[in-house]
Enzyme design. Sequence first.
Site, short mmCIF file in Angstrom:
data_model
loop_
_atom_site.label_atom_id
_atom_site.label_comp_id
_atom_site.label_asym_id
_atom_site.label_seq_id
_atom_site.Cartn_x
_atom_site.Cartn_y
_atom_site.Cartn_z
N CYS A 199 0.95 -1.24 0.05
CA CYS A 199 -0.01 -0.04 0.11
C CYS A 199 0.74 1.24 0.05
O CYS A 199 2.04 1.13 0.67
CB CYS A 199 -1.00 -0.11 1.29
SG CYS A 199 -2.02 1.40 1.33
N HIS B 21 -8.99 -3.36 -2.67
CA HIS B 21 -8.07 -2.57 -1.62
C HIS B 21 -8.43 -1.10 -1.67
O HIS B 21 -8.46 -0.51 -0.67
CB HIS B 21 -6.63 -2.82 -2.15
CG HIS B 21 -5.56 -1.94 -1.39
ND1 HIS B 21 -4.65 -2.53 -0.70
CD2 HIS B 21 -5.23 -0.69 -1.36
CE1 HIS B 21 -3.66 -1.72 -0.16
NE2 HIS B 21 -4.22 -0.77 -0.65
CO CO Z 1 -3.36 1.22 -0.40
#
Ligand code: CO
Length: 181
Positions: free
Chosen positions: A95, A137
């Site tokens: 991320c 996500h």
């Molecule tokens: Co992310």
Amino acid sequence: MAIKRICKYGEKILEKKTRKVNFDELKKTLPLLLADMFDTMDAVGGIGLAANQIGLDLRLAVIKIKREDEEPLSIVIINPEIAEKSGALYEEEGCLSFPGLFAKIRRAAKVKVRAINEKGLPIEINAEGLFAKALQHELDHLDGVLFLSRLPLLSRLKLKPALIKFKSRWKKMDESKMKPK
Ligand code: CO
């Protein structure tokens, strides 16, 4: 166009559900905003970026996935919702708000997402594999859910010391960028 600063883990905006976009209100500023989001994501080699990762309380995200022998798949999702999901994936994920940190996360293997696109038109996306993972996500981001909170409690506890180290590293990264050259 500009490269924006990406919010890191620990910043409150990342854990707050984003506000639904009023397309007509945003229409004028949207092209520049999207260009900035793609630039920001490309600059760090990401495959997805949610608006709250650059500090904006808006339910919108961009995704860009490389494909073999084809142009990358670039997609804008505004006010997205998951309509269906099936199957399971258990793969490594990263991320942009946790640079350098990776963890195996359980996701659905296939998803159907409804959203509106950059033109304000309704779209329905059927995705699998990496694309499905990226959609889940980014939708999580827009709901204020970070990927590490998808981990079982024990794995999260094990990651804690590493997270503390990463946090001080990210702080130094930000400070060095703010110093005048
Ligand atoms: Co992310």
